[in-house]
Design an enzyme around this catalytic site. Sequence first.
Site, mmCIF file in Angstrom:
data_model
loop_
_atom_site.group_PDB
_atom_site.id
_atom_site.type_symbol
_atom_site.label_atom_id
_atom_site.label_comp_id
_atom_site.label_asym_id
_atom_site.label_seq_id
_atom_site.Cartn_x
_atom_site.Cartn_y
_atom_site.Cartn_z
ATOM 1 N N SER A 44 16.286 67.706 51.914
ATOM 2 C CA SER A 44 14.884 67.400 51.666
ATOM 3 C C SER A 44 13.911 68.766 52.447
ATOM 4 O O SER A 44 14.158 68.916 53.440
ATOM 5 C CB SER A 44 14.335 66.330 51.751
ATOM 6 O OG SER A 44 15.043 64.954 51.491
ATOM 7 N N HIS A 76 16.534 66.000 45.912
ATOM 8 C CA HIS A 76 18.109 66.548 45.707
ATOM 9 C C HIS A 76 17.908 67.048 44.245
ATOM 10 O O HIS A 76 17.755 66.018 43.460
ATOM 11 C CB HIS A 76 18.803 65.585 46.119
ATOM 12 C CG HIS A 76 18.710 65.385 47.626
ATOM 13 N ND1 HIS A 76 19.660 66.289 48.523
ATOM 14 C CD2 HIS A 76 18.192 64.495 48.486
ATOM 15 C CE1 HIS A 76 19.411 65.642 49.733
ATOM 16 N NE2 HIS A 76 18.677 64.415 49.675
ATOM 17 N N ARG A 97 23.804 65.553 47.345
ATOM 18 C CA ARG A 97 24.427 64.813 48.251
ATOM 19 C C ARG A 97 24.358 63.453 48.235
ATOM 20 O O ARG A 97 23.497 62.957 47.627
ATOM 21 C CB ARG A 97 23.352 65.233 49.756
ATOM 22 C CG ARG A 97 23.669 64.601 50.902
ATOM 23 C CD ARG A 97 22.740 64.962 51.796
ATOM 24 N NE ARG A 97 23.369 65.795 52.893
ATOM 25 C CZ ARG A 97 22.808 66.666 53.635
ATOM 26 N NH1 ARG A 97 21.482 66.766 53.702
ATOM 27 N NH2 ARG A 97 23.313 67.232 54.802
ATOM 28 N N THR A 98 25.600 62.825 48.670
ATOM 29 C CA THR A 98 25.591 61.221 48.703
ATOM 30 C C THR A 98 25.360 60.722 50.032
ATOM 31 O O THR A 98 25.972 61.185 50.818
ATOM 32 C CB THR A 98 26.945 60.657 48.193
ATOM 33 O OG1 THR A 98 27.043 61.286 46.851
ATOM 34 C CG2 THR A 98 27.298 59.175 48.299
ATOM 35 N N HIS A 99 24.372 59.880 50.291
ATOM 36 C CA HIS A 99 24.144 59.502 51.657
ATOM 37 C C HIS A 99 24.706 58.391 52.007
ATOM 38 O O HIS A 99 25.148 57.483 50.963
ATOM 39 C CB HIS A 99 22.372 59.081 51.555
ATOM 40 C CG HIS A 99 21.807 60.524 51.751
ATOM 41 N ND1 HIS A 99 21.476 61.146 50.454
ATOM 42 C CD2 HIS A 99 21.103 60.898 52.820
ATOM 43 C CE1 HIS A 99 20.520 62.221 50.654
ATOM 44 N NE2 HIS A 99 20.470 62.212 52.209
ATOM 45 N N GLU A 198 13.789 54.632 61.222
ATOM 46 C CA GLU A 198 14.272 53.705 62.456
ATOM 47 C C GLU A 198 12.964 53.157 63.418
ATOM 48 O O GLU A 198 11.761 53.610 63.063
ATOM 49 C CB GLU A 198 14.629 55.151 63.656
ATOM 50 C CG GLU A 198 15.849 55.880 63.112
ATOM 51 C CD GLU A 198 15.332 56.898 61.793
ATOM 52 O OE1 GLU A 198 14.234 56.991 61.789
ATOM 53 O OE2 GLU A 198 16.110 57.216 61.225
ATOM 54 N N ASN A 240 8.166 64.810 59.783
ATOM 55 C CA ASN A 240 7.456 63.912 60.339
ATOM 56 C C ASN A 240 7.849 63.559 62.022
ATOM 57 O O ASN A 240 9.091 63.981 62.353
ATOM 58 C CB ASN A 240 7.440 62.730 59.685
ATOM 59 C CG ASN A 240 8.857 62.001 59.649
ATOM 60 O OD1 ASN A 240 9.675 62.369 58.744
ATOM 61 N ND2 ASN A 240 9.086 61.152 60.554
#
Length: 277
Positions: A44, A76, A97-99, A198, A240
């Site tokens: 990103s 993406h 991209r595969t997360h 998180e 961020n």
Amino acid sequence: MATTPLNPLDDAAADPFEIARRAADDIARLTGVAQHDIALTLGSGWGKAADLIGETIATIDAPEVTGFSKPALEGHVGTLRSVRTPSGKHVLVIGARTHYYEGHGTRRVVHSVRTAAATGARTMVLTNGAGGIKEHWKPGTPVLISDHINLTADSPLEGATFIDLTDLYSTRLRDLARTVDASLDEGVYCQFRGPQYETPAEVQMAKIIGGHIVGMSTALEAIAARQAGMEVLGFSLITNLAAGISPTPLSHAEVIEAGRAAEPVISDLLARVIGQL
């Protein structure tokens, strides 16, 4: 009613390296480029770098290549691009991209890296957008990854496969990046499973165990790159401050907007670094 064909990597009996070789053959056929020298995964905020690296030889929709699928995440681009640098090197730019949090398993997460290695690439550049723990890192700050902590409780390595991860994120390549921008800071990246951001307590845990950057990608891919014998350079765009460090709640819209705002500057930086590889 049409059904979506199964991804060949979903077959537990399949050899993921053979599938990567098939994907590399697809790329060679579709691009007309027999071998690539460098691979770049665009996270990103890093998307415009592909336009600045050099001449685009070919652009492929990811699903045209064995084992690849359309990205699930906004930001993406969903393509594979072959770019020739002014020095004549060929760069495979991975915008698909595969997360890990998509739930497809580690084979699909690292398929792009294994495919890049199968195309001949010896250098793997991994980029991402991530949360920063150091308070002086403002949104839009690019940071070199010096090491990682894998908090996914998973690995792309299968069986008794023992790979040394010392200097996984190449000191040589980080030093080279600083010849382009001497102000680049660095930090340890913590990959969480996601997709939830998180908690403040998890961010504090990451800080206590030595982390400076938190995100949901990259570490598993870097392990696979090392297994394939590639030299790895990692960049995080701090989109961020992490939860508990940031004074405001986190949102994906904020991440995308920070990436868009920083894209021209960091893409130019990345293109100049790749020009030195």
